[in-house]
Design a protein around this motif. Structure first.
Motif, PDB file in Angstrom:
ATOM      1  N   ILE A  52     -26.748  -1.946 -25.855  1.00  0.00           N
ATOM      2  CA  ILE A  52     -26.618  -0.970 -25.121  1.00  0.00           C
ATOM      3  C   ILE A  52     -26.729   0.310 -25.343  1.00  0.00           C
ATOM      4  CG2 ILE A  52     -24.626   0.139 -23.481  1.00  0.00           C
ATOM      5  CD1 ILE A  52     -25.422  -2.897 -22.488  1.00  0.00           C
ATOM      6  N   THR A 127     -20.699   6.157 -23.580  1.00  0.00           N
ATOM      7  CA  THR A 127     -21.248   4.644 -23.667  1.00  0.00           C
ATOM      8  C   THR A 127     -21.580   4.174 -22.714  1.00  0.00           C
ATOM      9  OG1 THR A 127     -19.776   4.519 -25.792  1.00  0.00           O
ATOM     10  CG2 THR A 127     -20.790   2.478 -24.899  1.00  0.00           C
ATOM     11  N   CYS A 128     -22.749   3.457 -22.587  1.00  0.00           N
ATOM     12  CA  CYS A 128     -23.043   2.498 -21.283  1.00  0.00           C
ATOM     13  C   CYS A 128     -22.737   1.235 -21.323  1.00  0.00           C
ATOM     14  CB  CYS A 128     -24.691   2.582 -21.247  1.00  0.00           C
ATOM     15  SG  CYS A 128     -25.533   4.173 -20.787  1.00  0.00           S
ATOM     16  N   SER A 129     -22.086   0.570 -20.436  1.00  0.00           N
ATOM     17  CA  SER A 129     -21.712  -0.774 -20.333  1.00  0.00           C
ATOM     18  C   SER A 129     -21.977  -1.520 -19.145  1.00  0.00           C
ATOM     19  CB  SER A 129     -20.301  -0.716 -20.330  1.00  0.00           C
ATOM     20  OG  SER A 129     -19.616  -0.430 -19.326  1.00  0.00           O
ATOM     21  N   MET A 131     -21.109  -4.710 -16.726  1.00  0.00           N
ATOM     22  CA  MET A 131     -19.866  -5.773 -16.454  1.00  0.00           C
ATOM     23  C   MET A 131     -20.519  -6.611 -15.688  1.00  0.00           C
ATOM     24  SD  MET A 131     -16.586  -6.205 -17.148  1.00  0.00           S
ATOM     25  CE  MET A 131     -15.761  -4.502 -17.241  1.00  0.00           C
TER      26      MET A 131
ATOM     27  N   MET B   1     -21.435  -5.121 -28.144  1.00  0.00           N
ATOM     28  CA  MET B   1     -20.561  -4.025 -28.072  1.00  0.00           C
ATOM     29  C   MET B   1     -19.193  -4.276 -28.063  1.00  0.00           C
ATOM     30  SD  MET B   1     -21.425  -0.796 -25.673  1.00  0.00           S
ATOM     31  CE  MET B   1     -20.581  -1.487 -24.329  1.00  0.00           C
ATOM     32  N   VAL B   2     -18.973  -5.067 -26.928  1.00  0.00           N
ATOM     33  CA  VAL B   2     -17.760  -5.198 -26.497  1.00  0.00           C
ATOM     34  C   VAL B   2     -17.339  -6.784 -26.349  1.00  0.00           C
ATOM     35  CG1 VAL B   2     -15.971  -5.172 -24.804  1.00  0.00           C
ATOM     36  CG2 VAL B   2     -17.687  -3.571 -24.982  1.00  0.00           C
TER      37      VAL B   2
END
Lengths: 182, 397
Positions: A52, A127-129, A131, B1-2
């Protein structure tokens, strides 16, 4: 040429050095973190890396999410409408490269089950995420659960967008083309 | 990242105990018939396998399936090839029950291996709409129950009605996610469901569409590599493969609250698209392997899709409790061999009229009295049956 033009423009306003440096840093950050779309031989294409992107500052916090549309698939996993799939996929890919808020729906079907994915791209605190909120169901819709997962990356390939490591779902491919006849 | 963990979940339906009435053949033992709902404490231990979320969710399972086949549409009777196929499909279900396919399902509380269940009867249904919704299907089944084509299930329903549609009929119910063998927009190749009859009993059914080449070409245009069915398979093989998928699911998860994984579906879904063959006597049938949690755990994820095992898989815990009475009842099913299957019925869904197939009745009587014939025992067998029917009707009143 573009850089020279920018240099001339910025020089006119007496902050050329600072401006060019800022632009180059920003461009490098975009290219390094998002990867570049590199067509290769045989029509295959790939992007690297898949992580990301990280931006400073976050460019999209206040922006409204772009709706990239819905991609419905057939029982063989191919898109019902390839053109629509390409538009939607490219829309989400562009948004990802720029870390702009966007959403995309992918509808998958199997023998007697289905899954509706809603991919959401957000830029939060620099930060890009991505989902994935996915609704699994068994037709005729009696079993119905919704879970959300965070995907660790996105890759554009010849067959479509690959959402990487979306929790226990693993990689999810959003098809953008119909495979050739077997 | 997560960390890739679910951030929200829909909880499984609460486990509950349902009390069923009845009289147990065993002294001081509870009445145990058919679908059993038992809450069992969950326990840890063992390898998680590849599908740790595939668990028992407390709902009933079908411990001893009573299988009925029903063939809907005009082609089944008007075309000799279709009629022959109908016979083969009924034979498939007889053989499936008597195959080692049932050894895989025993771990979920469905029978105790090969021979767990009975094939009861076939029927043909005419004058059905060419495009059906699921509600319309349930309406036709209820009409069939009212007319005596299908049985009113007991409180602990064991009934498994497998409905085969001919090429003239599709299912078009997009709001339910059901578009099967329609000209466009197909979303499934089959499904199982249940509804409460007007008498309040659970009735389980599965829909198997025609799965002709045209249906596959529409559903998987250009390339069927990603499809769970293929053009190189015969239409019969496609039908039996989907029927085995639905049969396994409708017995292990008849009300969609027993055995399933919220992410990966029921036991058939996890192994969807795989094909294997079972041999029963001189017959070979295409089936779909089913998810075996027992093998998944014992091999720690190396093996989990099986179409058959040499012996009945041990029951999983937690799961529906093992019931001695249920096992005894299944052993008794062998005594019905000479009585089943019952003669074939014909149901006109528009006229609500039921008739029996002449040849099927004749064959049934011959089988029942073999090596004698009824005329060896009584001069007026039809008269005897009429008087018996009148007597039974009077007793019922």
């Amino acid at each position: 040429m573009m850089v020279q033009a920018l240099q001339r423009y910025l020089h006119r306003y007496s902050f050329a050095g600072f401006g060019i440096a800022a632009i180059l840093i920003l461009l490098c950050a975009v290219l390094a973190s998002c990867g570049s779309y590199v067509p290769s031989q045989g029509g295959q294409s790939q992007t690297t890396p898949t992580s990301i992107p990280v931006f400073t500052p976050s460019p999209t916090q206040a922006q409204q999410a772009q709706n990239c549309g819905k991609v419905d698939t057939l029982l063989n996993g191919q898109p019902v409408d390839s053109n629509q799939a390409r538009l939607a996929g490219n829309c989400f890919w562009q948004a990802f490269q720029n870390c702009q808020a966007a959403s995309l729906i992918l509808k998958e079907h199997s023998l007697d089950t289905g899954a509706d994915h809603t991919f959401t791209l957000k830029g939060t605190n620099g930060t890009c995420s991505i989902m994935d909120s996915v609704r699994h169901y068994i037709v005729p819709n009696n079993l119905n659960t919704t879970r959300s997962y965070t995907c660790s990356g996105l890759v554009m390939q010849a067959d479509g967008l690959h959402f990487i490591a979306c929790g226990s779902l693993g990689n999810i491919i959003m098809p953008m083309t119909s495979a050739p006849a077997s | 990242m997560v960390a890739p963990t679910p951030s929200s979940t829909t909880p499984n339906p609460p486990q509950k105990r349902l009390a069923y009435g009845g009289v147990s053949p065993k002294l001081r033992a509870p009445a145990l018939r058919g679908q059993e709902v038992v809450s069992v404490p969950r326990s840890g231990g063992g390898n998680p396998g590849a599908f740790p979320s595939f668990v028992y969710n407390g709902g009933p399972v079908i411990t001893c399936p009573w299988v009925y086949t029903s063939f809907w549409g005009p082609d089944w009777l008007s075309d000799p090839a279709h009629l022959q196929t109908a016979g083969l499909l009924s034979q498939f279900h007889k053989d499936l029950i008597n195959s080692s396919f049932m050894n895989v399902l025993s771990q979920y509380g469905v029978g105790s291996g090969t021979g767990s269940g009975i094939f009861v009867q076939a029927s043909f249904v005419s004058n059905v709409a060419t495009s059906l919704t699921d509600a319309a299907i349930q309406g036709i089944i209820q009409a069939g129950i009212n007319a005596g084509v299908y049985p009113e299930p007991a409180a602990n329903s064991q009934t498994c009605l497998i409905i085969y549609l001919d090429e003239t009929i599709g299912v078009n119910d997009p709001t339910q996610g059901l578009v099967l063998c329609e000209p466009t927009g197909d979303t499934a190749f089959g499904y199982h469901n249940f509804f409460l009859t007007t008498a309040g009993h659970s009735f389980q059914y599965a829909i198997i569409p025609a799965l002709a080449d045209a249906c596959l070409t529409e559903s998987c245009p250009g390339n069927d590599a990603g499809c769970s069915l293929h053009l190189y398979e015969s239409q019969l093989d496609r039908r039996t493969q989907v029927a085995s998928h639905e049969f396994a699911e409708m017995t292990t998860d008849p009300q969609l609250n027993a055995w399933y994984d919220p992410n990966n579906g029921e036991c058939g879904d996890i192994c969807n698209g795989e094909t294997d063959y079972i041999v029963v006597g001189s017959n070979t049938w295409a089936v779909q392997p089913q998810y075996s949690k027992y093998d998944d755990e014992t091999t720690n994820g190396a093996i989990y899709c099986l179409s058959q095992t040499p012996n009945a898989e041990p029951r999983l815990s937690p799961g529906p409790a093992s019931r001695t009475a249920a096992a005894a009842r299944m052993r008794q099913m062998a005594s019905y061999d000479s009585l089943l299957p019952l003669p074939t019925l014909h149901f006109d869904a528009r006229a609500n009229a039921v008739t029996m197939d002449n040849q099927s009745v004749q064959d049934y009587v011959n089988k029942l009295f073999a090596p004698l014939s009824p005329t060896h025992l009584m001069t007026d067998f039809p008269g005897f049956l009429r008087r018996a029917a009148d007597t039974l009707a009077a007793v019922k009143k």
